[in-house]
Structure formats: structure tokens, C-alpha cells
Write an enzyme that holds these catalytic residues in place. Structure first.
Site, PDB file in Angstrom:
ATOM      1  N   PHE A   2       5.342 -59.843  12.698  1.00 33.64           N
ATOM      2  CA  PHE A   2       5.925 -61.185  12.736  1.00 33.64           C
ATOM      3  C   PHE A   2       6.657 -61.521  11.422  1.00 33.64           C
ATOM      4  CE2 PHE A   2       4.488 -65.684  11.652  1.00 33.64           C
ATOM      5  CZ  PHE A   2       5.677 -66.272  12.079  1.00 33.64           C
ATOM      6  N   ILE A   3       5.945 -61.580  10.319  1.00 31.25           N
ATOM      7  CA  ILE A   3       6.622 -61.921   9.061  1.00 31.25           C
ATOM      8  C   ILE A   3       7.547 -60.769   8.656  1.00 31.25           C
ATOM      9  CG2 ILE A   3       6.348 -62.556   6.614  1.00 31.25           C
ATOM     10  CD1 ILE A   3       3.708 -63.918   7.341  1.00 31.25           C
ATOM     11  N   ASP A  38       6.133 -48.822  10.256  1.00 36.25           N
ATOM     12  CA  ASP A  38       5.185 -49.632  11.025  1.00 36.25           C
ATOM     13  C   ASP A  38       4.572 -48.722  12.080  1.00 36.25           C
ATOM     14  OD1 ASP A  38       4.097 -51.592  12.974  1.00 36.25           O
ATOM     15  OD2 ASP A  38       5.170 -53.057  11.754  1.00 36.25           O
ATOM     16  N   GLY A  42       2.584 -54.894  15.492  1.00 34.83           N
ATOM     17  CA  GLY A  42       4.029 -55.111  15.548  1.00 34.83           C
ATOM     18  C   GLY A  42       4.591 -54.438  16.792  1.00 34.83           C
ATOM     19  N   THR A  73      -8.095 -49.946   6.626  1.00 35.72           N
ATOM     20  CA  THR A  73      -6.626 -49.952   6.596  1.00 35.72           C
ATOM     21  C   THR A  73      -6.095 -50.848   5.495  1.00 35.72           C
ATOM     22  OG1 THR A  73      -6.548 -49.599   8.959  1.00 35.72           O
ATOM     23  CG2 THR A  73      -4.562 -50.498   7.959  1.00 35.72           C
ATOM     24  N   ALA A  94       1.059 -58.872   0.460  1.00 36.03           N
ATOM     25  CA  ALA A  94       0.667 -59.962   1.360  1.00 36.03           C
ATOM     26  C   ALA A  94      -0.830 -60.204   1.257  1.00 36.03           C
ATOM     27  CB  ALA A  94       1.029 -59.583   2.798  1.00 36.03           C
ATOM     28  N   TYR A 119     -11.629 -59.722   6.704  1.00 31.49           N
ATOM     29  CA  TYR A 119     -10.197 -59.810   6.406  1.00 31.49           C
ATOM     30  C   TYR A 119      -9.987 -60.318   4.985  1.00 31.49           C
ATOM     31  CZ  TYR A 119      -5.304 -61.160   6.841  1.00 31.49           C
ATOM     32  OH  TYR A 119      -3.951 -61.307   6.637  1.00 31.49           O
ATOM     33  N   LYS A 133      -8.489 -58.445   1.599  1.00 31.80           N
ATOM     34  CA  LYS A 133      -7.307 -58.956   0.888  1.00 31.80           C
ATOM     35  C   LYS A 133      -7.628 -59.269  -0.575  1.00 31.80           C
ATOM     36  CE  LYS A 133      -4.073 -58.580   3.888  1.00 31.80           C
ATOM     37  NZ  LYS A 133      -2.837 -57.841   3.603  1.00 31.80           N
TER      38      LYS A 133
END
Ligand code: UDP
Length: 352
Positions: free
Chosen positions: A11-12, A31, A36, A95, A119, A175, A179
Site C-alpha cells: 500500500f504505502i 516485493d 502486496g 521477517t 518504516a 509487531y 519494529k
């Protein structure tokens, strides 16, 4: 410029592709199409300035070369979306952490070090969780009592606040845990090697090519309203978010990365306009001229019985963002919703 975008079919990522192609840059996307899709890049497929590799950043043998070619790398490839995070808790960690490390290592190993945009997520502020857990004393911030605590006391999140992830026994937090490790990796490369890394903490983002399948609320409500189906509000709908249009997001990311003062910084990227989820449902229903009912669904049902912690309120502090970008948003939430409804109708008409 030479731009490498990992996760560029997402998306982004695909909005970054569109933005940089429009600027006349050369864009290379890698990708693995796990979340995606090639469809996201279809409209740019005939452009010779775009190159696409279907590969996983964890194992791709072309990564060093691609990073070596790039002036800037946007590392967007990650396991994202709440449903996917809950379904694949191990993959999220593996990942997201190993992919980021590989990209940073490649950036450091090349002839020159490209700018790197990493990100991250506003999930690392986690704090709003307290708002929904006010009856559980051990979940409250210091000094709060079940009678005194209220979501109004949750401040806008600023980059210098202590991050607060929930317990590692709750999968949703895998998540943000992944990050936070990515952030620490990126900032350590910036400090140790002078690499121009900027970490972006995305707040809720909306816009073309976002899909509702993995849980994101706006595309879900838009699809439901256009189809005349019930709008599924989780919990009491009083939880609130601030939504930023992705077209503003990608333009701001470019400005951030272009500013040398962003190097080694964590920066919130989002929009300050706050709205509760129930008000969002009403707004989308009204904009679509839809007669859909609004249906309240308990979180436990929505997320398949997983122990679930809701973020009660999430607003970005944008002081640093404003200082580094001088950016003025072009997209209001109303304009984004109108655009998304029009796109959903067009898609529906084309597939009918
Ligand atoms: N949400 C909802 N209905 C849906 C999907 C999401 O009410 O069909 C709620 C969700 O519980 C959360 C908010 O909308 O409070 C935003 O959810 P999203 O997954 O888009 O983003 P995040 O929770 O990461 O902010």
C-alpha cells in the site's frame, strides 16, 4: 535519483513508486507479493523507469547489488496488518527483524551509503491500551486508579516518549516489538557509521490501494458502505485515531529523507485530525449515501478469540515532523473518503 523500495508492491510502497516515477526518478521494487500485489504496480508496468523483482528480502541474492545502485532505500517490506500479525506471530518477528538487518548491512557494505528510510509504527507507543483496561489495576500507568484514569489523559505521542509495548504473551505486540528492534538497528547504524537513516513512525494511513483484508478500518468501512453491508464497529467505537492520506505521507517521507537534519532521527508521520471509530463509520456511511446499519462487534469476536488489547486513543505529536518538513497536508479526511468511495464504486462497476 535511484530509488529502491522494498515492499514496493504494498500500500504505502506502491504510492511511493507512483510519487517517485512522477518526479522522474528511476525506481526498483523488490516485493515477495505476500501482502502486496502486482496489481498495485500494474498501472506503471509499461514504464521503463520501473524495475520489479518478485523476491523475499530475507533470501534475495540481488539485494546487495540493488542497494549498491540506490541513492535512497525505502525499507517497507514487513509482515503487517493486524489479522496477519495475529495469524503469523513468528513470521512477524523473523521477517521484520532479519529483513531490516540485511538491508542495513547491504547499505553499509556498498561503495557509498544510500539514504535509508525505515518504516516503523505508532504501535510502539502502545499506551492507549490503558484506556480500555481501566478496571485492571496492573495495566494502569503509575499514579492512575480505576476511578481517576480516563482516555482524555492520553497525550499526543511524541518521539521522545518512552516506547511502551504490551506483554510478549500477546501476539499483537510482536509487531511493535519487531519494529522497535528495527529502529534500534537503524539508529545504531546512523550513530556508528554516520549513515543517513531516518526512522518513520507511521500513524494510521489511508488511501488508494489499501485493502481491508488484514483489518484496516477505512477500506473496510468504505467497502461495506458501498456494498450496503453493515459497518462493523469493534468494541464501543469510542476508540479514536488520526488518519493521514498516503499521498501526503509519501510526499512528506521524501522531504524528510532529503533533509540532512533528519539523519539519525525518529519522526512521527501522520495527520493531527482525530476521529472516533463510531464517528468515522457515520461519516463514511453519510458520504456514501448508504443505508447500511452500524453493527457493534466485541473485539474477542472480531479477532478470533485472541487475547486482545485495543489502543484507546492515538494521536501524533507532529512538532518534529513540522520542523523537519515544513509540510502542509493537502488531503482532509473527507476528501480522502470521497476519493475512496469513488474508487470503490468504479472498481465495483468494472468487476460487475
Ligand atoms: N476497527 C473496526 N472495525 C473494523 C476494523 C477495525 O471498528 O472493521 C477498529 C479497530 O478495532 C481499531 C480501529 O478501527 O480500533 C483502527 O483499526 P486499524 O486496524 O485500521 O488500525 P489500528 O488498530 O492499527 O490503529
Amino acid at each position: 535519483m535511484h530509488i529502491l523500495i522494498t515492499g514496493g508492491a504494498g500500500f504505502i510502497g506502491s504510492n511511493l513508486v507512483e510519487y517517485h516515477l512522477a518526479k522522474g526518478d528511476q525506481v526498483h521494487v523488490v516485493d515477495d507479493l505476500s501482502t502486496g500485489s502486482e496489481e498495485n504496480l500494474q498501472q506503471f508496468a509499461n514504464k521503463s523507469e520501473l524495475r520489479f523483482d518478485n523476491a523475499d528480502v530475507l533470501t534475495w541474492d540481488g539485494l546487495d547489488k540493488a542497494v549498491g545502485w540506490a541513492d535512497r532505500v525505502y525499507h517497507m517490506a514487513a509482515v503487517v496488518g493486524l489479522f496477519r500479525v495475529l495469524a503469523e506471530p513468528i513470521k512477524v518477528l523473523a521477517t521484520n527483524v532479519a529483513g531490516c538487518e540485511r538491508v542495513l548491512r547491504a547499505a553499509h557494505a556498498g561503495k557509498w551509503m544510500p539514504q535509508v528510510v525505515l518504516a516503523s509504527t505508532s504501535e510502539v507507543y502502545g499506551m492507549g491500551v490503558y484506556g480500555q483496561k481501566a478496571d485492571s489495576a496492573d495495566m494502569m500507568p503509575a499514579g492512575a486508579t480505576s476511578n481517576s484514569f480516563d482516555p482524555d489523559s492520553i497525550p499526543p505521542f511524541s518521539e521522545d516518549m518512552e516506547p511502551l509495548v504490551g506483554s510478549s504473551s500477546v501476539s499483537r505486540w510482536n509487531y511493535s516489538i519487531s519494529k522497535l528492534v528495527d529502529e534500534a538497528f537503524g539508529l545504531s547504524y546512523a550513530r556508528k557509521y554516520g549513515m543517513q537513516v531516518v526512522v518513520i513512525r507511521f500513524f494510521n494511513t489511508v488511501g488508494p490501494r489499501q485493502i481491508g483484508r488484514y483489518g484496516m478500518v477505512v477500506p473496510r468501512f468504505v467497502r461495506q458502505a458501498v456494498a450496503g453491508e453493515p459497518l462493523t464497529v469493534y468494541g464501543d467505537g469510542k476508540q479514536s485515531r488520526c488518519f493521514c492520506d498516503v499521498r501526503d505521507t509519501v510526499a512528506a517521507m521524501d522531504r524528510l529523507s532529503s533533509n540532512p537534519e533528519s539523519a539519525g532521527q525518529i519522526v512521527n508521520v501522520g495527520n493531527a485530525r482525530e476521529i472516533s471509530i463510531i464517528k468515522l463509520a457515520e461519516l463514511i456511511r453519510e458520504k456514501a449515501g448508504s443505508k447500511s446499519e452500524i453493527r457493534f462487534i466485541p473485539h474477542i469476536e472480531a479477532y478470533g478469540g485472541e487475547i486482545f488489547e485495543e489502543v484507546a486513543r492515538r494521536r501524533p505529536n507532529l512538532d518534529k515532523f513540522n520542523r523537519l518538513t515544513g509540510f502542509t497536508h493537502k488531503w482532509t479526511l473527507e476528501r480522502s473518503i470521497d476519493d475512496l468511495i469513488a474508487r470503490a464504486r468504479e472498481k465495483g462497476a468494472n468487476s460487475a
